[in-house]
Design a protein around this motif. Structure first.
Motif, PDB file in Angstrom:
ATOM      1  N   PHE A 109      91.611  28.518  55.513  1.00 23.67           N
ATOM      2  CA  PHE A 109      90.394  27.862  55.047  1.00 23.67           C
ATOM      3  C   PHE A 109      89.330  28.902  54.695  1.00 23.67           C
ATOM      4  CE2 PHE A 109      92.487  24.398  57.239  1.00 23.67           C
ATOM      5  CZ  PHE A 109      92.157  23.280  56.477  1.00 23.67           C
ATOM      6  N   GLU A 110      88.341  28.471  53.951  1.00 28.57           N
ATOM      7  CA  GLU A 110      87.277  29.381  53.531  1.00 28.57           C
ATOM      8  C   GLU A 110      85.931  28.943  54.082  1.00 28.57           C
ATOM      9  OE1 GLU A 110      88.885  30.825  49.122  1.00 28.57           O
ATOM     10  OE2 GLU A 110      87.264  29.356  49.304  1.00 28.57           O
ATOM     11  N   GLU A 111      85.077  29.959  54.278  1.00 33.87           N
ATOM     12  CA  GLU A 111      83.667  29.711  54.537  1.00 33.87           C
ATOM     13  C   GLU A 111      82.882  30.363  53.408  1.00 33.87           C
ATOM     14  OE1 GLU A 111      82.485  31.078  58.350  1.00 33.87           O
ATOM     15  OE2 GLU A 111      83.503  29.456  59.431  1.00 33.87           O
ATOM     16  N   ARG A 112      81.994  29.597  52.786  1.00 30.35           N
ATOM     17  CA  ARG A 112      81.223  30.098  51.652  1.00 30.35           C
ATOM     18  C   ARG A 112      79.737  29.949  51.920  1.00 30.35           C
ATOM     19  NH1 ARG A 112      85.427  27.196  49.570  1.00 30.35           N
ATOM     20  NH2 ARG A 112      84.110  25.349  49.226  1.00 30.35           N
ATOM     21  N   ASN A 113      78.996  30.985  51.589  1.00 28.51           N
ATOM     22  CA  ASN A 113      77.553  30.979  51.794  1.00 28.51           C
ATOM     23  C   ASN A 113      76.904  31.829  50.713  1.00 28.51           C
ATOM     24  OD1 ASN A 113      75.130  30.342  53.005  1.00 28.51           O
ATOM     25  ND2 ASN A 113      75.239  32.003  54.510  1.00 28.51           N
ATOM     26  N   THR A 114      75.614  31.626  50.481  1.00 30.89           N
ATOM     27  CA  THR A 114      74.900  32.426  49.495  1.00 30.89           C
ATOM     28  C   THR A 114      73.515  32.789  50.008  1.00 30.89           C
ATOM     29  OG1 THR A 114      73.990  32.491  47.236  1.00 30.89           O
ATOM     30  CG2 THR A 114      74.092  30.341  48.307  1.00 30.89           C
ATOM     31  N   PRO A 115      73.086  34.024  49.804  1.00 34.71           N
ATOM     32  CA  PRO A 115      71.717  34.411  50.159  1.00 34.71           C
ATOM     33  C   PRO A 115      70.707  34.063  49.075  1.00 34.71           C
ATOM     34  CG  PRO A 115      72.914  36.333  49.390  1.00 34.71           C
ATOM     35  CD  PRO A 115      73.897  35.191  49.397  1.00 34.71           C
ATOM     36  N   TRP A 116      71.178  33.575  47.931  1.00 31.73           N
ATOM     37  CA  TRP A 116      70.302  33.258  46.802  1.00 31.73           C
ATOM     38  C   TRP A 116      70.068  31.753  46.708  1.00 31.73           C
ATOM     39  CZ3 TRP A 116      72.157  36.410  41.892  1.00 31.73           C
ATOM     40  CH2 TRP A 116      72.015  37.780  42.161  1.00 31.73           C
ATOM     41  N   ALA A 117      68.806  31.361  46.746  1.00 39.44           N
ATOM     42  CA  ALA A 117      68.466  29.965  46.507  1.00 39.44           C
ATOM     43  C   ALA A 117      68.408  29.676  45.008  1.00 39.44           C
ATOM     44  CB  ALA A 117      67.131  29.618  47.156  1.00 39.44           C
ATOM     45  N   GLN A 118      68.104  30.707  44.219  1.00 42.81           N
ATOM     46  CA  GLN A 118      67.957  30.566  42.774  1.00 42.81           C
ATOM     47  C   GLN A 118      69.024  31.410  42.056  1.00 42.81           C
ATOM     48  OE1 GLN A 118      65.429  28.557  41.408  1.00 42.81           O
ATOM     49  NE2 GLN A 118      64.995  27.986  43.530  1.00 42.81           N
ATOM     50  N   SER A 119      69.457  30.943  40.920  1.00 42.51           N
ATOM     51  CA  SER A 119      70.386  31.731  40.108  1.00 42.51           C
ATOM     52  C   SER A 119      69.624  32.846  39.397  1.00 42.51           C
ATOM     53  CB  SER A 119      71.090  30.845  39.075  1.00 42.51           C
ATOM     54  OG  SER A 119      70.137  30.222  38.224  1.00 42.51           O
ATOM     55  N   ARG A 120      70.358  33.768  38.833  1.00 43.60           N
ATOM     56  CA  ARG A 120      69.774  34.897  38.103  1.00 43.60           C
ATOM     57  C   ARG A 120      70.569  35.077  36.823  1.00 43.60           C
ATOM     58  NH1 ARG A 120      69.121  41.112  40.463  1.00 43.60           N
ATOM     59  NH2 ARG A 120      67.153  41.579  39.402  1.00 43.60           N
ATOM     60  N   ARG A 121      69.866  35.381  35.745  1.00 47.86           N
ATOM     61  CA  ARG A 121      70.532  35.495  34.456  1.00 47.86           C
ATOM     62  C   ARG A 121      70.660  36.949  34.016  1.00 47.86           C
ATOM     63  NH1 ARG A 121      69.225  30.634  35.358  1.00 47.86           N
ATOM     64  NH2 ARG A 121      70.040  28.881  34.131  1.00 47.86           N
ATOM     65  N   ARG A 122      71.764  37.217  33.350  1.00 43.77           N
ATOM     66  CA  ARG A 122      72.014  38.548  32.787  1.00 43.77           C
ATOM     67  C   ARG A 122      72.415  38.401  31.324  1.00 43.77           C
ATOM     68  NH1 ARG A 122      72.467  42.891  36.155  1.00 43.77           N
ATOM     69  NH2 ARG A 122      72.477  42.449  38.397  1.00 43.77           N
ATOM     70  N   TYR A 123      72.047  39.394  30.530  1.00 48.64           N
ATOM     71  CA  TYR A 123      72.359  39.376  29.098  1.00 48.64           C
ATOM     72  C   TYR A 123      72.726  40.788  28.638  1.00 48.64           C
ATOM     73  CZ  TYR A 123      69.534  35.139  29.638  1.00 48.64           C
ATOM     74  OH  TYR A 123      69.012  33.948  30.074  1.00 48.64           O
ATOM     75  N   ASP A 124      73.349  40.842  27.471  1.00 50.05           N
ATOM     76  CA  ASP A 124      73.627  42.117  26.816  1.00 50.05           C
ATOM     77  C   ASP A 124      72.991  42.074  25.437  1.00 50.05           C
ATOM     78  OD1 ASP A 124      74.513  44.449  25.700  1.00 50.05           O
ATOM     79  OD2 ASP A 124      76.642  44.109  26.096  1.00 50.05           O
ATOM     80  N   ALA A 125      71.924  42.845  25.269  1.00 51.25           N
ATOM     81  CA  ALA A 125      71.178  42.834  24.009  1.00 51.25           C
ATOM     82  C   ALA A 125      71.859  43.628  22.915  1.00 51.25           C
ATOM     83  CB  ALA A 125      69.762  43.383  24.240  1.00 51.25           C
ATOM     84  N   GLY A 126      72.856  44.419  23.252  1.00 48.19           N
ATOM     85  CA  GLY A 126      73.489  45.273  22.258  1.00 48.19           C
ATOM     86  C   GLY A 126      74.426  44.530  21.321  1.00 48.19           C
ATOM     87  N   VAL A 127      74.973  43.397  21.787  1.00 45.72           N
ATOM     88  CA  VAL A 127      75.984  42.678  21.017  1.00 45.72           C
ATOM     89  C   VAL A 127      75.441  42.189  19.680  1.00 45.72           C
ATOM     90  CG1 VAL A 127      77.502  40.660  21.019  1.00 45.72           C
ATOM     91  CG2 VAL A 127      77.196  42.003  23.102  1.00 45.72           C
TER      92      VAL A 127
END
Length: 210
Positions: A33-51
């Protein structure tokens, strides 16, 4: 934290790769079985401007913008072309798009939020960088007038009413918005030969908490 209220050229962010990320700790127990947890309440976005760079003029504009931000030092606005409206992607913002609060006869300030729903689950994302002039606000299905009934701070995403909404009255809003980001590198490497051969520089951009 330094932040410049300027948007990365929208023509350069169009076609870029990116989106939300989460941080999840997954521990597999001895029984499988698994235990899952996250320290982040909010998501974070990442991008690549070079494309999305298409020519030497674009590279010149990128370098000028990068130098003016001093690399990673100052944050800036970013238009995420896949998610920049309070409602549907192909619809104009409507003052009934999002419920941002409920009146109590006291509160005059309400933060902008965008709620993402799937089934019975939802996630409320606070919008801190609305596009100036795009915000529309209403009370109980009646649209109000900006500058008369309320004001919007485009640097924080806070709506301030002249008079507090009555008890139980839904406060709604529609808007366009940017993502507060910074460059995730202090170096941009470009080569005329490689660019003409179809290679583009890697220019990572990451959302910042403000």
């Amino acid at each position: 934290m330094g932040f410049h209220e300027i948007r990365f050229p929208a023509s350069l962010s169009f076609g870029s790769l990116g989106g939300p990320e989460r941080l999840t700790d997954v521990v597999t127990l001895a029984n499988g079985f698994e235990e899952r947890n996250t320290p982040w309440a909010q998501s974070r976005r990442r991008y690549d401007a070079g494309v999305s760079l298409r020519g030497l003029d674009d590279i010149e504009a990128l370098i000028a913008f990068f130098e003016a931000r001093r690399g990673q030092l100052f944050g800036f606005r970013w238009k995420d072309w896949t998610d920049y409206k309070s409602g549907r992607a192909k619809a104009e913002p409507d003052y009934r798009d999002q419920v941002i609060g409920v009146g109590d006869d006291v509160t005059v300030e309400f933060a902008l939020f965008k709620t993402y729903r799937s089934g019975e689950q939802s996630y409320a994302r606070q919008i801190r960088k609305p596009v100036e002039g795009s915000v529309r606000v209403g009370l109980s299905n009646n649209e109000l007038q900006d500058g008369v009934h309320y004001e919007v701070d485009p640097t924080t995403g806070v709506v301030r009413f002249v008079e507090p909404p009555n008890v139980g009255v839904q406060v709604t809003a529609g808007y366009e918005f940017d993502v507060p980001v910074r460059f995730d590198t202090d170096r941009i490497q470009t080569s005329l030969a490689s660019f003409q051969a179809g290679e583009v520089p890697n220019v990572p951009v990451v959302e910042i908490r403000i």
